[in-house]
Design a protein around this motif. Sequence first.
Motif, PDB file in Angstrom:
ATOM      1  N   VAL A 151       2.215  -6.967  -2.616  1.00  0.00           N
ATOM      2  CA  VAL A 151       2.954  -7.116  -1.358  1.00  0.00           C
ATOM      3  C   VAL A 151       3.865  -5.901  -1.121  1.00  0.00           C
ATOM      4  CG1 VAL A 151       4.815  -8.556  -2.331  1.00  0.00           C
ATOM      5  CG2 VAL A 151       4.320  -8.693   0.082  1.00  0.00           C
ATOM      6  N   THR A 152       4.384  -5.297  -2.203  1.00  0.00           N
ATOM      7  CA  THR A 152       5.233  -4.104  -2.048  1.00  0.00           C
ATOM      8  C   THR A 152       4.427  -2.961  -1.450  1.00  0.00           C
ATOM      9  OG1 THR A 152       6.564  -4.773  -3.957  1.00  0.00           O
ATOM     10  CG2 THR A 152       6.742  -2.486  -3.275  1.00  0.00           C
ATOM     11  N   ILE A 153       3.244  -2.704  -2.010  1.00  0.00           N
ATOM     12  CA  ILE A 153       2.401  -1.603  -1.517  1.00  0.00           C
ATOM     13  C   ILE A 153       1.931  -1.890  -0.091  1.00  0.00           C
ATOM     14  CG2 ILE A 153       0.144  -0.482  -1.844  1.00  0.00           C
ATOM     15  CD1 ILE A 153       0.761  -0.519  -4.887  1.00  0.00           C
ATOM     16  N   ALA A 154       1.527  -3.126   0.162  1.00  0.00           N
ATOM     17  CA  ALA A 154       1.060  -3.488   1.514  1.00  0.00           C
ATOM     18  C   ALA A 154       2.178  -3.297   2.544  1.00  0.00           C
ATOM     19  CB  ALA A 154       0.570  -4.933   1.525  1.00  0.00           C
ATOM     20  N   THR A 155       3.406  -3.679   2.174  1.00  0.00           N
ATOM     21  CA  THR A 155       4.551  -3.562   3.096  1.00  0.00           C
ATOM     22  C   THR A 155       4.839  -2.100   3.413  1.00  0.00           C
ATOM     23  OG1 THR A 155       5.492  -5.597   2.183  1.00  0.00           O
ATOM     24  CG2 THR A 155       6.999  -4.187   3.443  1.00  0.00           C
ATOM     25  N   ARG A 157       2.736   0.407   3.271  1.00  0.00           N
ATOM     26  CA  ARG A 157       1.647   0.954   4.093  1.00  0.00           C
ATOM     27  C   ARG A 157       1.795   0.509   5.547  1.00  0.00           C
ATOM     28  NH1 ARG A 157      -4.109   1.167   1.001  1.00  0.00           N
ATOM     29  NH2 ARG A 157      -4.418   2.644   2.676  1.00  0.00           N
ATOM     30  N   GLU A 158       2.120  -0.784   5.688  1.00  0.00           N
ATOM     31  CA  GLU A 158       2.290  -1.372   7.024  1.00  0.00           C
ATOM     32  C   GLU A 158       3.391  -0.660   7.819  1.00  0.00           C
ATOM     33  OE1 GLU A 158       3.523  -5.769   7.690  1.00  0.00           O
ATOM     34  OE2 GLU A 158       1.888  -5.731   6.206  1.00  0.00           O
ATOM     35  N   HIS A 159       4.436  -0.200   7.110  1.00  0.00           N
ATOM     36  CA  HIS A 159       5.571   0.433   7.790  1.00  0.00           C
ATOM     37  C   HIS A 159       5.451   1.960   7.798  1.00  0.00           C
ATOM     38  CE1 HIS A 159       7.063  -3.645   7.497  1.00  0.00           C
ATOM     39  NE2 HIS A 159       7.824  -3.329   8.520  1.00  0.00           N
ATOM     40  N   GLY A 160       4.258   2.442   7.515  1.00  0.00           N
ATOM     41  CA  GLY A 160       4.017   3.882   7.653  1.00  0.00           C
ATOM     42  C   GLY A 160       4.750   4.758   6.659  1.00  0.00           C
ATOM     43  N   VAL A 161       5.038   4.203   5.478  1.00  0.00           N
ATOM     44  CA  VAL A 161       5.706   5.002   4.445  1.00  0.00           C
ATOM     45  C   VAL A 161       4.644   5.817   3.709  1.00  0.00           C
ATOM     46  CG1 VAL A 161       6.978   4.873   2.252  1.00  0.00           C
ATOM     47  CG2 VAL A 161       7.613   3.383   4.171  1.00  0.00           C
ATOM     48  N   SER A 162       4.834   7.134   3.670  1.00  0.00           N
ATOM     49  CA  SER A 162       3.809   7.975   3.040  1.00  0.00           C
ATOM     50  C   SER A 162       4.263   8.558   1.705  1.00  0.00           C
ATOM     51  CB  SER A 162       3.413   9.105   3.983  1.00  0.00           C
ATOM     52  OG  SER A 162       4.557   9.862   4.311  1.00  0.00           O
ATOM     53  N   ARG A 163       5.590   8.560   1.443  1.00  0.00           N
ATOM     54  CA  ARG A 163       6.083   9.173   0.196  1.00  0.00           C
ATOM     55  C   ARG A 163       6.868   8.146  -0.608  1.00  0.00           C
ATOM     56  NH1 ARG A 163       9.565  13.957   1.258  1.00  0.00           N
ATOM     57  NH2 ARG A 163      10.226  12.854   3.132  1.00  0.00           N
ATOM     58  N   ALA A 164       6.273   7.717  -1.717  1.00  0.00           N
ATOM     59  CA  ALA A 164       6.913   6.671  -2.515  1.00  0.00           C
ATOM     60  C   ALA A 164       6.591   6.841  -3.987  1.00  0.00           C
ATOM     61  CB  ALA A 164       6.438   5.292  -2.047  1.00  0.00           C
ATOM     62  N   GLY A 171       1.504  -3.600 -12.047  1.00  0.00           N
ATOM     63  CA  GLY A 171       0.504  -4.370 -11.304  1.00  0.00           C
ATOM     64  C   GLY A 171      -0.905  -4.092 -11.824  1.00  0.00           C
ATOM     65  N   LYS A 172      -1.888  -4.719 -11.201  1.00  0.00           N
ATOM     66  CA  LYS A 172      -3.286  -4.519 -11.601  1.00  0.00           C
ATOM     67  C   LYS A 172      -3.742  -3.113 -11.215  1.00  0.00           C
ATOM     68  CE  LYS A 172      -4.985  -9.281 -10.970  1.00  0.00           C
ATOM     69  NZ  LYS A 172      -4.121  -9.980 -10.002  1.00  0.00           N
ATOM     70  N   PRO A 173      -4.697  -2.561 -11.984  1.00  0.00           N
ATOM     71  CA  PRO A 173      -5.234  -1.247 -11.614  1.00  0.00           C
ATOM     72  C   PRO A 173      -5.778  -1.216 -10.182  1.00  0.00           C
ATOM     73  CG  PRO A 173      -5.921  -1.792 -13.843  1.00  0.00           C
ATOM     74  CD  PRO A 173      -5.216  -3.010 -13.296  1.00  0.00           C
ATOM     75  N   SER A 174      -6.418  -2.306  -9.745  1.00  0.00           N
ATOM     76  CA  SER A 174      -6.982  -2.316  -8.378  1.00  0.00           C
ATOM     77  C   SER A 174      -5.878  -2.187  -7.326  1.00  0.00           C
ATOM     78  CB  SER A 174      -7.781  -3.599  -8.137  1.00  0.00           C
ATOM     79  OG  SER A 174      -6.946  -4.725  -8.319  1.00  0.00           O
ATOM     80  N   VAL A 175      -4.719  -2.782  -7.611  1.00  0.00           N
ATOM     81  CA  VAL A 175      -3.573  -2.693  -6.689  1.00  0.00           C
ATOM     82  C   VAL A 175      -2.999  -1.277  -6.727  1.00  0.00           C
ATOM     83  CG1 VAL A 175      -1.254  -3.583  -6.184  1.00  0.00           C
ATOM     84  CG2 VAL A 175      -3.050  -5.161  -6.915  1.00  0.00           C
ATOM     85  N   ALA A 176      -2.916  -0.715  -7.925  1.00  0.00           N
ATOM     86  CA  ALA A 176      -2.411   0.655  -8.065  1.00  0.00           C
ATOM     87  C   ALA A 176      -3.282   1.620  -7.262  1.00  0.00           C
ATOM     88  CB  ALA A 176      -2.390   1.062  -9.535  1.00  0.00           C
TER      89      ALA A 176
END
Length: 268
Positions: A151-155, A157-164, A171-176
């Motif tokens: 949910v952190t990564i999805a949030t 991406r949703e808010h257009g954050v490109s540098r994090a 988390g799981k490798p698939s999420v990473a």
Amino acid sequence: MEHGFVDCHCHIAAREFEEDLRDVIQRTTEAGVKTLVAVTEEVGEFARVLQLQERYPDVVAPCFGIHPLQGDGGPEQRSVKPQDLDAALPQFYKHRERLIAIGEIGLDFTPWCAPTQQDRDDQMNVFIKQLNIAKELDLPVNVHSRSAAKVTIATMREHGVSRALLHNFAGKPSVALEGVKAGYLFSFPPAVCRNQERDKLIKQIPLEHICLETDSPALGLNRHVRNEPSNIVVSCRYIANVKGLSPQTVQLVTTQNAYRLFPKANRC
């Protein structure tokens, strides 16, 4: 050329370092650490981080952030509330020139820390507000994601954050790999050496997306011993070992990654 290390996530303003900070900084620089990306968890730490930057301008790179868990100065952590951000807001803008990132921010859905949906909603509200501040100030974010990786990564991406930077990612490798696709970086503290749980994750994340951190004073090799930034060499060796690379390669690439992510930290 000696590139040195960047500790991408540490709490050098923590009370645990007050007694012997000069010695800690000396050991840090002797270990080859060039930059400490100094994160905060609550507004009470903001002034301290700026003082440390004044004292060690070549080493300390300050971040401001309101963490998803608040301590209220005691051992009992609670989930952040929107009003915890209120006092911080003017500070972000006032000191924008000195900040290299917004952090430590994020989500912590550990059941005993955020037992209710309201807790999670409050955390999300505070997280999104700080993501928007980071975008407005053109700063990267330094992010905590416990029991909330997806949910952190999805949030973000949703808010257009490109540098994090996703620190101490578990988390799981698939999420990473979703984060890698979005261009995010991941850092690992010395505590990853305690067991092999993260090996698969570290193997799958390309080195170009990895940074080093200590998260000191926490997450050291030994749970009951204060961690400090000089232990970054432990993280470096471990990642090199897991990836079958030389520690020199890991040092060089992770430092380049760090300064690419946090360009304002690169005073070299």
